[in-house]
Design a protein around this motif. Sequence first.
Motif, PDB file in Angstrom:
ATOM      1  N   GLU A  54      21.723  32.788  32.776  1.00 55.94           N
ATOM      2  CA  GLU A  54      22.756  32.674  33.699  1.00 55.94           C
ATOM      3  C   GLU A  54      22.072  32.404  34.872  1.00 55.94           C
ATOM      4  N   GLN A  55      20.959  32.957  35.244  1.00 51.87           N
ATOM      5  CA  GLN A  55      20.382  32.941  36.493  1.00 51.87           C
ATOM      6  C   GLN A  55      20.095  31.240  36.836  1.00 51.87           C
ATOM      7  N   ALA A  56      19.522  30.785  35.834  1.00 52.74           N
ATOM      8  CA  ALA A  56      19.120  29.398  36.008  1.00 52.74           C
ATOM      9  C   ALA A  56      20.526  28.585  36.317  1.00 52.74           C
ATOM     10  N   LEU A  57      21.361  28.809  35.500  1.00 53.53           N
ATOM     11  CA  LEU A  57      22.546  27.972  35.789  1.00 53.53           C
ATOM     12  C   LEU A  57      23.467  28.214  37.332  1.00 53.53           C
ATOM     13  N   PHE A  58      23.592  29.322  37.794  1.00 51.42           N
ATOM     14  CA  PHE A  58      23.907  29.745  39.019  1.00 51.42           C
ATOM     15  C   PHE A  58      22.885  29.185  40.410  1.00 51.42           C
ATOM     16  N   CYS A  59      21.586  29.349  39.733  1.00 50.22           N
ATOM     17  CA  CYS A  59      20.866  28.445  40.724  1.00 50.22           C
ATOM     18  C   CYS A  59      20.961  27.215  40.885  1.00 50.22           C
ATOM     19  N   GLN A  60      21.167  26.403  39.717  1.00 47.77           N
ATOM     20  CA  GLN A  60      21.248  24.946  39.895  1.00 47.77           C
ATOM     21  C   GLN A  60      22.797  24.549  40.598  1.00 47.77           C
ATOM     22  N   MET A  61      23.795  25.493  40.667  1.00 47.32           N
ATOM     23  CA  MET A  61      25.016  25.413  41.188  1.00 47.32           C
ATOM     24  C   MET A  61      24.824  25.338  42.539  1.00 47.32           C
ATOM     25  N   ASP A  62      24.078  25.903  43.460  1.00 49.18           N
ATOM     26  CA  ASP A  62      23.994  26.091  44.774  1.00 49.18           C
ATOM     27  C   ASP A  62      22.396  26.541  45.136  1.00 49.18           C
ATOM     28  N   ALA A  63      21.698  25.783  44.832  1.00 50.06           N
ATOM     29  CA  ALA A  63      19.982  26.331  45.162  1.00 50.06           C
ATOM     30  C   ALA A  63      19.688  26.648  46.560  1.00 50.06           C
ATOM     31  N   LYS A  64      20.453  26.278  47.500  1.00 47.83           N
ATOM     32  CA  LYS A  64      20.323  26.620  48.892  1.00 47.83           C
ATOM     33  C   LYS A  64      20.760  27.920  49.044  1.00 47.83           C
ATOM     34  N   HIS A  65      21.742  28.715  48.499  1.00 48.28           N
ATOM     35  CA  HIS A  65      22.218  29.879  48.683  1.00 48.28           C
ATOM     36  C   HIS A  65      22.008  30.777  47.762  1.00 48.28           C
ATOM     37  N   ILE A  66      21.705  30.434  46.475  1.00 55.05           N
ATOM     38  CA  ILE A  66      21.446  31.285  45.265  1.00 55.05           C
ATOM     39  C   ILE A  66      19.922  30.846  44.583  1.00 55.05           C
ATOM     40  N   TYR A  67      19.181  32.027  44.484  1.00 51.21           N
ATOM     41  CA  TYR A  67      17.861  31.939  44.151  1.00 51.21           C
ATOM     42  C   TYR A  67      17.376  33.316  43.574  1.00 51.21           C
ATOM     43  N   PRO A  68      16.228  33.370  42.836  1.00 47.92           N
ATOM     44  CA  PRO A  68      15.859  34.436  42.013  1.00 47.92           C
ATOM     45  C   PRO A  68      15.249  35.060  42.957  1.00 47.92           C
ATOM     46  N   VAL A  69      15.311  36.585  42.904  1.00 47.72           N
ATOM     47  CA  VAL A  69      14.678  37.461  44.035  1.00 47.72           C
ATOM     48  C   VAL A  69      13.135  37.302  43.762  1.00 47.72           C
ATOM     49  N   VAL A  86      27.702  31.012  50.522  1.00 48.69           N
ATOM     50  CA  VAL A  86      28.006  30.692  48.910  1.00 48.69           C
ATOM     51  C   VAL A  86      29.643  30.829  48.728  1.00 48.69           C
ATOM     52  N   ALA A  87      30.116  30.088  47.814  1.00 42.15           N
ATOM     53  CA  ALA A  87      31.372  30.028  47.372  1.00 42.15           C
ATOM     54  C   ALA A  87      31.970  31.371  46.610  1.00 42.15           C
ATOM     55  N   ILE A  88      32.975  32.022  47.091  1.00 40.34           N
ATOM     56  CA  ILE A  88      33.650  33.175  46.446  1.00 40.34           C
ATOM     57  C   ILE A  88      33.837  32.912  44.904  1.00 40.34           C
ATOM     58  N   GLU A  89      33.985  31.969  44.473  1.00 42.08           N
ATOM     59  CA  GLU A  89      34.033  31.590  42.990  1.00 42.08           C
ATOM     60  C   GLU A  89      32.963  32.059  42.409  1.00 42.08           C
ATOM     61  N   LEU A  90      31.923  31.585  42.886  1.00 42.96           N
ATOM     62  CA  LEU A  90      30.506  31.663  42.191  1.00 42.96           C
ATOM     63  C   LEU A  90      30.129  33.268  42.282  1.00 42.96           C
ATOM     64  N   VAL A  91      30.159  34.067  43.218  1.00 46.38           N
ATOM     65  CA  VAL A  91      30.004  35.374  43.549  1.00 46.38           C
ATOM     66  C   VAL A  91      30.947  36.116  42.600  1.00 46.38           C
ATOM     67  N   THR A  92      32.209  35.974  42.317  1.00 43.70           N
ATOM     68  CA  THR A  92      32.991  36.494  41.330  1.00 43.70           C
ATOM     69  C   THR A  92      32.830  36.410  39.874  1.00 43.70           C
ATOM     70  N   GLU A  93      32.090  35.173  39.917  1.00 43.67           N
ATOM     71  CA  GLU A  93      32.003  35.003  38.158  1.00 43.67           C
ATOM     72  C   GLU A  93      30.528  35.392  38.167  1.00 43.67           C
ATOM     73  N   ALA A  94      29.633  35.460  38.975  1.00 42.48           N
ATOM     74  CA  ALA A  94      28.281  36.023  38.630  1.00 42.48           C
ATOM     75  C   ALA A  94      28.513  37.784  38.701  1.00 42.48           C
ATOM     76  N   LEU A  95      29.318  38.280  39.428  1.00 42.76           N
ATOM     77  CA  LEU A  95      29.676  39.628  39.251  1.00 42.76           C
ATOM     78  C   LEU A  95      30.252  40.118  37.850  1.00 42.76           C
ATOM     79  N   LEU A  96      31.176  39.073  37.486  1.00 41.38           N
ATOM     80  CA  LEU A  96      31.798  39.413  36.185  1.00 41.38           C
ATOM     81  C   LEU A  96      30.670  39.707  35.080  1.00 41.38           C
ATOM     82  N   SER A  97      29.814  38.465  35.269  1.00 41.79           N
ATOM     83  CA  SER A  97      28.683  38.007  34.160  1.00 41.79           C
ATOM     84  C   SER A  97      27.988  39.592  34.285  1.00 41.79           C
ATOM     85  N   ALA A  98      27.583  39.868  35.218  1.00 35.47           N
ATOM     86  CA  ALA A  98      26.391  40.943  35.407  1.00 35.47           C
ATOM     87  C   ALA A  98      27.322  42.390  34.977  1.00 35.47           C
TER      88      ALA A  98
END
Length: 107
Positions: A54-69, A86-98
């Motif tokens: 999932e990290q790889a997928l989210f990083c692809q969606m917005d590499a400028k604002h989402i990246y591995p620690v 970063v878009a609120i929709e991406l953050v919401t989806e990532a939180l739900l996934s985590a």
Amino acid sequence: MITEKVFTALALSFPGTEARPHFDRTGFKVTGKRMFATYLDKDNTANIFLSTKEQALFCQMDAKHIYPVPNKWGEKGATTFELNGVAIELVTEALLSAYNEILKKKK
């Protein structure tokens, strides 16, 4: 821009979650279980604990604002989200996934 107040509300919107101090951050965890996200006020970022796939997928969606620690945690899926861009929709989806990953691991 996602503010601290908005991020906190998103992270605590899942059943059985709580906020706790975690070093210089605020940690969000499922009560009695592990943390699924942290928030750092000084730079308005969140680290969200995803699977590596999932990290790889989210990083692809917005590499400028989402990246591995940039450490060992990042290699295990810990992912930084720059909340000013970063878009609120991406953050919401990532939180739900985590959050769901934590629930799966403890069953």
